[in-house]
Design a protein around this motif. Structure first.
Motif, PDB file in Angstrom:
ATOM      1  N   GLN A  46       1.020  -1.214   0.316  1.00  0.00           N
ATOM      2  CA  GLN A  46      -0.236  -0.057  -0.213  1.00  0.00           C
ATOM      3  C   GLN A  46       0.702   1.087  -0.235  1.00  0.00           C
ATOM      4  O   GLN A  46       2.158   1.555   0.417  1.00  0.00           O
ATOM      5  N   VAL A  68      -1.504   0.214  -6.922  1.00  0.00           N
ATOM      6  CA  VAL A  68      -1.714   0.574  -5.318  1.00  0.00           C
ATOM      7  C   VAL A  68      -3.226   1.032  -4.160  1.00  0.00           C
ATOM      8  O   VAL A  68      -3.297   2.059  -5.204  1.00  0.00           O
ATOM      9  N   PRO A  69      -3.214   0.357  -3.553  1.00  0.00           N
ATOM     10  CA  PRO A  69      -4.209   1.108  -2.855  1.00  0.00           C
ATOM     11  C   PRO A  69      -3.815   2.117  -1.965  1.00  0.00           C
ATOM     12  O   PRO A  69      -2.352   2.266  -1.354  1.00  0.00           O
ATOM     13  N   TYR A  71      -4.009   4.100   1.627  1.00  0.00           N
ATOM     14  CA  TYR A  71      -4.406   4.755   2.844  1.00  0.00           C
ATOM     15  C   TYR A  71      -3.562   6.156   3.421  1.00  0.00           C
ATOM     16  O   TYR A  71      -2.802   6.557   3.509  1.00  0.00           O
ATOM     17  N   TYR A  78      -8.839   4.112   3.664  1.00  0.00           N
ATOM     18  CA  TYR A  78      -8.642   4.294   2.372  1.00  0.00           C
ATOM     19  C   TYR A  78      -9.262   4.951   1.010  1.00  0.00           C
ATOM     20  O   TYR A  78     -10.145   4.735   0.949  1.00  0.00           O
TER      21      TYR A  78
END
Length: 320
Positions: A46, A68-69, A71, A78
């Motif tokens: 992440q 990618v997420p 956060y 997210y």
């Protein structure tokens, strides 16, 4: 040949065979996301919302992933995805077209936080599903929203995995004999369609612009006769900002020069993987399963491109 591949860990074959007795309809309704993804998959990568675009790009490079997420610790949630298309679109919109030095590109990317370009391409929405959701829900999301990956959340709302199209395709491959698609031809499945291409002598910068214009992530590269000889994709732009290699200067060069330099730092197979109109669904399945690609070009007997099969198109065909 294009190699924009997201690696994953296969489940044990013994676990996959547990579904052999199910019909195709039962497979869609009874198999859950948990059955497809593996708890042994690599750790969830992440990005933090405070990271800049250059750092995110390096994160993609280091982990050999396309997305990618993001956060946000301050809000404990997210905010969305950043993928290579977002980076490409931001790059094309904001980098001076006349700027071809690596330092200027990096200065630009280091000044922008990743939250500013989440889903910048408008092609990467953050739609999550619970880990116990059936496969049919996943296929419906892919079909409706044309998403390439789906966040998987626990019953407590925690992000526990990312289900990619590659992982779904590998699962469906193991059960291809259950589906009618296995005996349908590429032509019958409707995969003969207009393809977008660039020539070897075309300018690389314009090739990436053409992808953005047509909302696609790759182009066939053709010779002067129009025959396919290579593929250039949005994932190639990651290499423009590697720590040790600067290919920014090649944006003004021909596509042929860009691909030659890219081959020095990125493993690229020698030939383009293609199929013909008469090939069957089983051939499509085997090709996606065997090779690290996200699309398959369809050619005629003289190697002219006459269609393209994206993973999204292929997964969508299982619903028909």
């Amino acid at each position: 040949m294009n190699t924009d591949y997201i690696p994953g860990v296969e489940k044990d074959q013994d676990q996959l065979t547990n579904f052999n007795e199910l019909s195709s309809k039962e497979l869609f309704n009874q198999v859950t996301i948990n059955d497809i993804v593996s708890t042994n998959d690599k750790r969830l990568v992440q990005a933090l919302i405070s990271m800049n675009v250059a750092e995110v790009n390096n994160l993609l490079l280091e982990n050999r992933i396309l997305s990618v997420p993001v956060y946000n610790p301050g809000r404990s949630r997210y905010e969305g995805f950043i993928d290579i298309l977002d980076i490409m679109h931001y790059f094309l919109d904001n980098l001076n077209e006349d700027a071809t030095n690596h330092e200027e590109a990096m200065d630009s990317f280091q000044s922008i936080e990743c939250n500013e370009i989440c889903d910048f391409s408008n092609r990467n929405p953050f739609y999550s599903v619970e880990e116990n959701a059936p496969l049919r829900i996943v296929l419906a999301l892919i079909s409706r929203w044309r998403v390439h990956r789906i966040p998987v959340i626990s019953k407590d709302g925690l992000l526990v995995n990312i289900l990619t199209q590659s992982r779904i395709v590998r699962f469906l491959h193991n059960h291809i004999q259950k589906f009618k698609i296995r005996e349908q031809t590429v032509e019958e499945l409707g995969f003969l369609k207009e393809t977008y291409s660039v020539k070897l002598e075309d300018v690389t910068y314009e090739a990436f612009n053409k992808m953005r214009e047509h909302k696609i992530s790759a182009l066939a590269v053709v010779d002067n006769d129009g025959k396919i000889v290579d593929v250039i994709s949005s994932s190639d732009i990651k290499s423009l900002f590697g720590e040790d290699i600067a290919l920014t200067k090649y944006l003004k060069k021909p596509v042929s020069t860009f691909l030659q330099e890219l081959s020095k730092i990125k493993e690229r197979p020698d030939t383009v993987i293609t199929l013909k109109a008469h090939n069957l669904g089983t051939d499509i399945s085997e090709t996606f399963f065997t090779y690290p690609i996200h699309r398959i070009y369809v050619v005629d007997d003289e190697n002219y491109p006459i269609g393209v099969i994206s993973m999204t198109d292929y997964v969508e065909a299982f619903k028909k």
